[in-house]
Design a protein around this motif. Structure first.
Motif, PDB file in Angstrom:
ATOM      1  N   LEU A 264       0.851  -1.182   0.000  1.00  0.00           N
ATOM      2  CA  LEU A 264       0.000   0.000   0.000  1.00  0.00           C
ATOM      3  C   LEU A 264       0.893   1.241   0.000  1.00  0.00           C
ATOM      4  O   LEU A 264       1.475   1.604   1.013  1.00  0.00           O
ATOM      5  N   VAL A 265       1.011   1.865  -1.152  1.00  0.00           N
ATOM      6  CA  VAL A 265       1.986   2.948  -1.311  1.00  0.00           C
ATOM      7  C   VAL A 265       1.417   4.326  -0.989  1.00  0.00           C
ATOM      8  O   VAL A 265       2.172   5.275  -0.764  1.00  0.00           O
ATOM      9  N   ALA A 266       0.082   4.457  -0.966  1.00  0.00           N
ATOM     10  CA  ALA A 266      -0.517   5.760  -0.661  1.00  0.00           C
ATOM     11  C   ALA A 266      -1.997   5.560  -0.346  1.00  0.00           C
ATOM     12  O   ALA A 266      -2.613   4.582  -0.781  1.00  0.00           O
ATOM     13  N   PHE A 267      -2.547   6.494   0.426  1.00  0.00           N
ATOM     14  CA  PHE A 267      -3.987   6.457   0.680  1.00  0.00           C
ATOM     15  C   PHE A 267      -4.513   7.887   0.748  1.00  0.00           C
ATOM     16  O   PHE A 267      -3.807   8.814   1.147  1.00  0.00           O
ATOM     17  N   PHE A 268      -5.786   8.053   0.348  1.00  0.00           N
ATOM     18  CA  PHE A 268      -6.337   9.387   0.139  1.00  0.00           C
ATOM     19  C   PHE A 268      -7.758   9.498   0.686  1.00  0.00           C
ATOM     20  O   PHE A 268      -8.568   8.587   0.511  1.00  0.00           O
ATOM     21  N   THR A 269      -8.051  10.629   1.324  1.00  0.00           N
ATOM     22  CA  THR A 269      -9.431  10.976   1.665  1.00  0.00           C
ATOM     23  C   THR A 269     -10.042  11.851   0.580  1.00  0.00           C
ATOM     24  O   THR A 269     -11.256  12.014   0.518  1.00  0.00           O
ATOM     25  N   ASN A 270      -9.198  12.399  -0.287  1.00  0.00           N
ATOM     26  CA  ASN A 270      -9.635  13.252  -1.389  1.00  0.00           C
ATOM     27  C   ASN A 270      -9.423  12.517  -2.713  1.00  0.00           C
ATOM     28  O   ASN A 270      -8.290  12.234  -3.112  1.00  0.00           O
ATOM     29  N   ALA A 271     -10.529  12.195  -3.397  1.00  0.00           N
ATOM     30  CA  ALA A 271     -10.447  11.402  -4.624  1.00  0.00           C
ATOM     31  C   ALA A 271      -9.696  12.127  -5.734  1.00  0.00           C
ATOM     32  O   ALA A 271      -9.020  11.497  -6.553  1.00  0.00           O
ATOM     33  N   PHE A 272      -9.775  13.447  -5.763  1.00  0.00           N
ATOM     34  CA  PHE A 272      -9.121  14.196  -6.836  1.00  0.00           C
ATOM     35  C   PHE A 272      -7.598  14.230  -6.660  1.00  0.00           C
ATOM     36  O   PHE A 272      -6.851  14.247  -7.639  1.00  0.00           O
ATOM     37  N   LYS A 273      -7.147  14.213  -5.415  1.00  0.00           N
ATOM     38  CA  LYS A 273      -5.713  14.077  -5.169  1.00  0.00           C
ATOM     39  C   LYS A 273      -5.232  12.696  -5.594  1.00  0.00           C
ATOM     40  O   LYS A 273      -4.122  12.543  -6.108  1.00  0.00           O
ATOM     41  N   ALA A 274      -6.068  11.696  -5.385  1.00  0.00           N
ATOM     42  CA  ALA A 274      -5.739  10.338  -5.840  1.00  0.00           C
ATOM     43  C   ALA A 274      -5.643  10.295  -7.358  1.00  0.00           C
ATOM     44  O   ALA A 274      -4.768   9.629  -7.925  1.00  0.00           O
ATOM     45  N   LEU A 275      -6.528  11.024  -8.023  1.00  0.00           N
ATOM     46  CA  LEU A 275      -6.505  11.063  -9.489  1.00  0.00           C
ATOM     47  C   LEU A 275      -5.215  11.688  -9.996  1.00  0.00           C
ATOM     48  O   LEU A 275      -4.607  11.201 -10.961  1.00  0.00           O
ATOM     49  N   ASP A 276      -4.757  12.748  -9.337  1.00  0.00           N
ATOM     50  CA  ASP A 276      -3.478  13.371  -9.700  1.00  0.00           C
ATOM     51  C   ASP A 276      -2.336  12.371  -9.517  1.00  0.00           C
ATOM     52  O   ASP A 276      -1.417  12.300 -10.348  1.00  0.00           O
ATOM     53  N   PHE A 277      -2.380  11.603  -8.445  1.00  0.00           N
ATOM     54  CA  PHE A 277      -1.353  10.598  -8.173  1.00  0.00           C
ATOM     55  C   PHE A 277      -1.324   9.541  -9.275  1.00  0.00           C
ATOM     56  O   PHE A 277      -0.251   9.142  -9.748  1.00  0.00           O
ATOM     57  N   LEU A 278      -2.502   9.106  -9.703  1.00  0.00           N
ATOM     58  CA  LEU A 278      -2.586   8.072 -10.740  1.00  0.00           C
ATOM     59  C   LEU A 278      -2.096   8.573 -12.091  1.00  0.00           C
ATOM     60  O   LEU A 278      -1.693   7.774 -12.944  1.00  0.00           O
ATOM     61  N   GLN A 279      -2.129   9.892 -12.293  1.00  0.00           N
ATOM     62  CA  GLN A 279      -1.618  10.455 -13.541  1.00  0.00           C
ATOM     63  C   GLN A 279      -0.099  10.313 -13.624  1.00  0.00           C
ATOM     64  O   GLN A 279       0.475  10.293 -14.710  1.00  0.00           O
ATOM     65  N   LYS A 280       0.552  10.196 -12.458  1.00  0.00           N
ATOM     66  CA  LYS A 280       2.013  10.204 -12.412  1.00  0.00           C
ATOM     67  C   LYS A 280       2.629   8.839 -12.094  1.00  0.00           C
ATOM     68  O   LYS A 280       3.778   8.585 -12.445  1.00  0.00           O
TER      69      LYS A 280
END
Length: 253
Positions: free
Chosen positions: A52-68
């Motif tokens: 588990l490399v990261a976890f998010f309460t904000n879905a849009f921050k997760a989306l930014d992470f997935l872009q990279k």
């Protein structure tokens, strides 16, 4: 004592077994409730093949992470304030595997229509969580196995503007991230495409290409020299990111 006729088969099995044992699924968790994320963090820490490399309460921050970053698996809540997990998944092109984690059962059918690996109803036990992760692991290994036995393509199609351009793999020197675009750098031209780094990693076969930096993927066959800080593609020096040094070192073994 291993009988002589069976030695080669035995060592082949050992190499095969070792290959699958070391596969790790890189995962993230998305849930607007911090307590729920702590539960997933605790449960996943007990499973050897889940990272588990990261976890998010904000879905849009997760989306930014997935872009990279390239991720294999998402643990995804459905009822979130800004965007539902269903709509979040629909917004991702070529999404990773998904295990839904929710307190509501009414979206189960729709989740499986989206090819979700599993649908976990909160609260779920360690054994139920493990069962879902095992499904993801089997799916992942099946994908890897099929990729290993599939012949490497000679070319790929890349969308640039309104066109689909055919690019021969042996002509690609490297690919560079530039804002919201990716530049495929060839010997005589550059082709710009609105792809993410993760999508380019999926597109290019790992046997011939390697990521050396958060902004660069290079052709292994085009590398002229390298050290721990740089990779040279012909006379072009490209930086090696600290997170990718280990992968670069593998090329010299």
């Amino acid at each position: 004592m291993i009988p002589g006729d069976n030695k080669s088969h035995y060592w082949q099995f050992c190499r095969f077994e070792k290959y699958f044992l070391i596969q790790m699924l890189k995962a993230i968790a998305i849930d607007d409730e911090p307590v729920a994320l702590e539960v997933i963090k605790s449960l996943s820490s007990k499973i050897s093949f889940i990272e588990l490399v990261a976890f998010f309460t904000n879905a849009f921050k997760a989306l930014d992470f997935l872009q990279k970053e390239k991720i294999d698996l998402i643990f995804l809540d459905i009822k979130m304030p800004d965007i539902s997990g269903i709509d979040f998944l629909k917004s991702i092109r070529n999404p990773p595997m998904v295990i839904f984690t929710t307190a509501y059962s009414e979206h189960a059918v729709q989740s499986f229509e989206l090819d979700a690996i599993d649908y976990l109803l909160k609260p779920f036990s360690q054994s139920r969580f493990l069962k879902a992760c095992n499904k993801a692991y089997e799916q992942y290994n099946l994908k890897i196995s099929n990729a290993n036995f599939s012949p490497e393509p000679e070319s790929v199609f890349v969308k640039s503007g309104y066109e689909q351009i055919k690019i021969r793999l042996d002509e690609i020197l490297y690919v560079e991230s530039s804002g919201n675009y990716m530049q495929f750098v060839l010997a005589g031209q550059k082709i710009v495409s609105r792809l993410t780094m993760g999508e380019v990693e999926e597109l290019l076969p790992a046997v011939s290409f390697i990521r050396i930096h958060r902004s660069y993927i290079v052709s292994k066959r085009q590398i002229s020299k390298m050290d721990k800080n740089s990779v040279y593609i012909k006379q072009i020096e490209l930086p090696v990111g600290a997170a990718y040094i280990h992968e670069i070192e593998k090329l010299t073994r």
